[in-house]
Design a protein around this motif. Structure first.
Motif, mmCIF file in Angstrom:
data_model
loop_
_atom_site.group_PDB
_atom_site.id
_atom_site.type_symbol
_atom_site.label_atom_id
_atom_site.label_comp_id
_atom_site.label_asym_id
_atom_site.label_seq_id
_atom_site.Cartn_x
_atom_site.Cartn_y
_atom_site.Cartn_z
ATOM 1 N N ALA A 75 0.813 -1.217 0.000
ATOM 2 C CA ALA A 75 0.000 0.000 0.000
ATOM 3 C C ALA A 75 0.848 1.268 0.000
ATOM 4 O O ALA A 75 0.471 2.271 -0.615
ATOM 5 N N LEU A 76 1.984 1.256 0.682
ATOM 6 C CA LEU A 76 2.832 2.449 0.745
ATOM 7 C C LEU A 76 3.710 2.597 -0.484
ATOM 8 O O LEU A 76 4.318 3.654 -0.688
ATOM 9 N N GLY A 77 3.789 1.547 -1.289
ATOM 10 C CA GLY A 77 4.594 1.634 -2.506
ATOM 11 C C GLY A 77 6.065 1.880 -2.203
ATOM 12 O O GLY A 77 6.605 1.448 -1.179
ATOM 13 N N ILE A 78 6.715 2.606 -3.096
ATOM 14 C CA ILE A 78 8.139 2.889 -2.985
ATOM 15 C C ILE A 78 8.382 4.283 -2.401
ATOM 16 O O ILE A 78 9.535 4.704 -2.244
ATOM 17 N N MET A 79 7.304 5.001 -2.032
ATOM 18 C CA MET A 79 7.449 6.372 -1.574
ATOM 19 C C MET A 79 8.271 6.515 -0.290
ATOM 20 O O MET A 79 9.020 7.486 -0.151
ATOM 21 N N PRO A 80 8.168 5.621 0.700
ATOM 22 C CA PRO A 80 9.051 5.759 1.873
ATOM 23 C C PRO A 80 10.537 5.694 1.518
ATOM 24 O O PRO A 80 11.349 6.432 2.095
ATOM 25 N N TYR A 81 10.889 4.853 0.554
ATOM 26 C CA TYR A 81 12.285 4.775 0.114
ATOM 27 C C TYR A 81 12.708 6.077 -0.558
ATOM 28 O O TYR A 81 13.824 6.571 -0.334
ATOM 29 N N ILE A 82 11.818 6.648 -1.373
ATOM 30 C CA ILE A 82 12.126 7.924 -2.030
ATOM 31 C C ILE A 82 12.270 9.029 -0.993
ATOM 32 O O ILE A 82 13.176 9.869 -1.080
ATOM 33 N N SER A 83 11.390 9.042 0.018
ATOM 34 C CA SER A 83 11.480 10.055 1.072
ATOM 35 C C SER A 83 12.799 9.937 1.829
ATOM 36 O O SER A 83 13.448 10.948 2.126
ATOM 37 N N ALA A 84 13.205 8.705 2.138
ATOM 38 C CA ALA A 84 14.480 8.508 2.822
ATOM 39 C C ALA A 84 15.654 8.946 1.947
ATOM 40 O O ALA A 84 16.631 9.528 2.450
ATOM 41 N N SER A 85 15.558 8.695 0.639
ATOM 42 C CA SER A 85 16.622 9.127 -0.277
ATOM 43 C C SER A 85 16.734 10.650 -0.315
ATOM 44 O O SER A 85 17.835 11.205 -0.351
ATOM 45 N N ILE A 86 15.573 11.328 -0.300
ATOM 46 C CA ILE A 86 15.577 12.792 -0.286
ATOM 47 C C ILE A 86 16.285 13.301 0.962
ATOM 48 O O ILE A 86 17.140 14.192 0.910
ATOM 49 N N ILE A 87 15.931 12.736 2.113
ATOM 50 C CA ILE A 87 16.524 13.176 3.378
ATOM 51 C C ILE A 87 18.032 12.959 3.369
ATOM 52 O O ILE A 87 18.811 13.841 3.772
ATOM 53 N N LEU A 88 18.485 11.794 2.876
ATOM 54 C CA LEU A 88 19.927 11.514 2.839
ATOM 55 C C LEU A 88 20.649 12.448 1.886
ATOM 56 O O LEU A 88 21.764 12.915 2.177
ATOM 57 N N GLN A 89 20.050 12.760 0.735
ATOM 58 C CA GLN A 89 20.697 13.664 -0.217
ATOM 59 C C GLN A 89 20.781 15.084 0.326
ATOM 60 O O GLN A 89 21.769 15.782 0.117
ATOM 61 N N TYR A 116 22.145 3.453 5.104
ATOM 62 C CA TYR A 116 21.436 4.463 5.895
ATOM 63 C C TYR A 116 20.061 4.752 5.294
ATOM 64 O O TYR A 116 19.079 4.970 6.026
ATOM 65 N N THR A 117 19.975 4.752 3.961
ATOM 66 C CA THR A 117 18.691 4.979 3.295
ATOM 67 C C THR A 117 17.703 3.869 3.631
ATOM 68 O O THR A 117 16.509 4.127 3.838
ATOM 69 N N ARG A 118 18.183 2.655 3.702
ATOM 70 C CA ARG A 118 17.303 1.539 4.066
ATOM 71 C C ARG A 118 16.787 1.685 5.493
ATOM 72 O O ARG A 118 15.597 1.440 5.758
ATOM 73 N N TYR A 119 17.668 2.069 6.414
ATOM 74 C CA TYR A 119 17.230 2.280 7.790
ATOM 75 C C TYR A 119 16.169 3.386 7.854
ATOM 76 O O TYR A 119 15.165 3.266 8.573
ATOM 77 N N GLY A 120 16.413 4.485 7.105
ATOM 78 C CA GLY A 120 15.433 5.570 7.067
ATOM 79 C C GLY A 120 14.113 5.124 6.469
ATOM 80 O O GLY A 120 13.040 5.559 6.917
ATOM 81 N N THR A 121 14.165 4.246 5.476
ATOM 82 C CA THR A 121 12.941 3.725 4.861
ATOM 83 C C THR A 121 12.107 2.955 5.876
ATOM 84 O O THR A 121 10.885 3.118 5.948
ATOM 85 N N VAL A 122 12.772 2.119 6.668
ATOM 86 C CA VAL A 122 12.049 1.347 7.689
ATOM 87 C C VAL A 122 11.409 2.276 8.714
ATOM 88 O O VAL A 122 10.236 2.095 9.089
ATOM 89 N N LEU A 123 12.145 3.302 9.151
ATOM 90 C CA LEU A 123 11.602 4.238 10.143
ATOM 91 C C LEU A 123 10.392 4.983 9.593
ATOM 92 O O LEU A 123 9.351 5.092 10.272
ATOM 93 N N ILE A 124 10.492 5.480 8.369
ATOM 94 C CA ILE A 124 9.373 6.208 7.763
ATOM 95 C C ILE A 124 8.180 5.287 7.557
ATOM 96 O O ILE A 124 7.024 5.675 7.783
#
Length: 437
Positions: A75-89, A116-124
């Motif tokens: 349901a959340l799709g790939i957007m949490p991963y994209i959000s984590a990538s934005i934060i890391l960049q 780190y992006t993967r960890y952020g994805t899990v948190l989001i």
């Protein structure tokens, strides 16, 4: 280009394997879209989303490939991963440690940033999963049926674990597709989700046409505008500014080297489809949590940030422009380009090597990026016009078209590059055999 790629499938087994791997992973992803989260009434949630197709839920559902409307494990799709990538960049720009990892550490540094992006994805995902589970308990269909069968912390924990596992699985699918398939895996997942919704949108359009709710003239105008937008996107995606580069003649022994003329290609849209995806991700994250909340002021924010509202589109355009310049700055370093040209004996006619070359490239890049940002922003605000003025029954617009066209062009470009490289390797191996004989 397409014909050459199809003809090469029989000649290049590795290419055929990569394409089959890509489509196999996409099929696996589409199957997961139809697996619901435990404890949800599928009929009630379908009725709820039927009345919210042109709202923020409809936009989020488009990016999740229909997973949100089904409350599936994806349901959340790939957007949490994209959000984590934005934060890391963004942190890479302000944090010297992350900047050192991305530039100086090479492959190892990029591997750590990916971790780190993967960890952020899990948190989001955990935060979004909790908000969605609480929101689902307060939701009901227009007929009054409750969406959640058995509310409580058991349902909330199950939903959080299920959505987190689903997002991690999508992230793994995207990485595997990038490594073993053709094209960027994350972009291909978003592409598949948008394309999967097109048949339903076309069916709804013809249903409204047959019921008399939409005239044939309006439909023909929409089709002509879609074709015009498609042609315009292809034209702009191929547009580039070619900065002329001359190489000075140098004598090494008895031979003269250099004296050639080349060019530095600067694309009008260097950032590609990243800005609208990033902008949509940032706007959808807080607004989605607000939609699932019962707090009054959060509800007011959610209602103000609908895709058809002026506030949403103004903020969206601002974010698109920002990410166009931000991502271009990450992709292109004028100082490094000027230094490489100076070392290779290259120069721009009329511009001194070194700092002046850097300033010139920076100025040209800023100008064409501004035009590229204006083009992307203009294409992406089309949904507001069509929804408010023509009552379009589906989320038509530049965001989806830009992603579909951009990803398709990138896929075909990589397919052609892979074919040419393999043919070149074959010629080199044949030359080596002849020389050995």
């Amino acid at each position: 280009m397409v014909a050459s790629g199809v003809e090469s499938l029989g000649k290049l087994p590795e290419l055929r394997k990569r394409i089959l791997w890509t489509f196999g992973l996409l099929a696996f992803y589409r199957i997961g879209i139809h697996i619901p989260v435990p404890g949800v009434d599928a009929a009630a949630i379908a009725e709820f989303f039927e009345s919210a197709s042109n709202t923020l839920f409809g936009l989020f559902d488009m990016f999740s490939g229909g997973g949100l409307s089904k409350v599936s494990i994806f349901a959340l799709g790939i957007m949490p991963y994209i959000s984590a990538s934005i934060i890391l960049q963004l942190l890479t720009v302000v944090s010297p440690e992350l900047a050192r990892l991305s530039k100086e550490e090479g492959a190892e540094g990029r591997k750590k940033i990916t971790q780190y992006t993967r960890y952020g994805t899990v948190l989001i995902t955990v935060i979004q999963g909790l908000g969605i589970s609480i929101g689902l308990e307060s939701m009901s269909s227009p007929a009054g049926a409750s969406v959640v069968l058995v509310p409580g912390w058991g349902f909330r924990l199950t939903t959080i674990l299920t959505l987190t596992a689903g997002t991690i699985l999508i992230m793994w699918i995207g990485e595997q597709m990038t490594d073993k398939g053709i094209g960027n895996g994350i972009s291909m997942i978003i592409f598949a989700g948008i394309v999967a919704g097109l048949p339903r949108a076309v069916f709804n359009t013809f249903r409204l046409l047959s019921a008399g709710e939409m005239s044939l003239f309006v439909l023909m105008v929409l089709m002509l505008i879609m074709v015009a937008v498609l042609v315009f996107i292809v034209f702009m995606e191929r547009g580039q500014r070619r900065v002329p580069i001359h190489y000075a003649k140098r004598q090494m022994g008895r031979r003269m080297y250099g004296g050639q003329t080349s060019h530095l290609p600067l694309r009008v849209n260097t950032a590609g489809v990243i800005p609208p995806i990033f902008a949509s991700s940032i706007l959808m994250f807080p607004a989605t949590l607000a939609n699932f909340s019962e707090v009054t002021w959060l509800k007011d924010i959610s209602s103000a940030f609908q895709p058809s509202s002026i506030i949403y589109n103004v903020v969206f355009v601002g974010l698109v422009v920002f990410f166009c310049f931000f991502y271009t700055a990450i992709m292109f370093d004028p100082e490094q380009i000027a230094d490489n040209l100076r070392k290779a004996g290259g120069f721009i006619p009329g511009i001194r090597p070194g700092a002046k070359t850097q300033e010139y490239i920076d100025k040209v890049l800023a100008r064409i990026t501004l035009w590229g940002a204006a083009y992307i922003a203009a294409i992406c605000v089309l949904p507001m016009i069509f929804i408010t003025q023509f009552s379009v029954p589906f989320y038509f617009g530049g965001t989806s078209l830009l992603i579909v066209v951009g990803v398709a062009m990138d896929f075909m470009g990589q397919l052609e590059s892979y074919t040419i490289s393999r043919q070149y390797d074959g010629l080199m191996s044949k030359g080596a055999k002849i020389k050995g004989r």
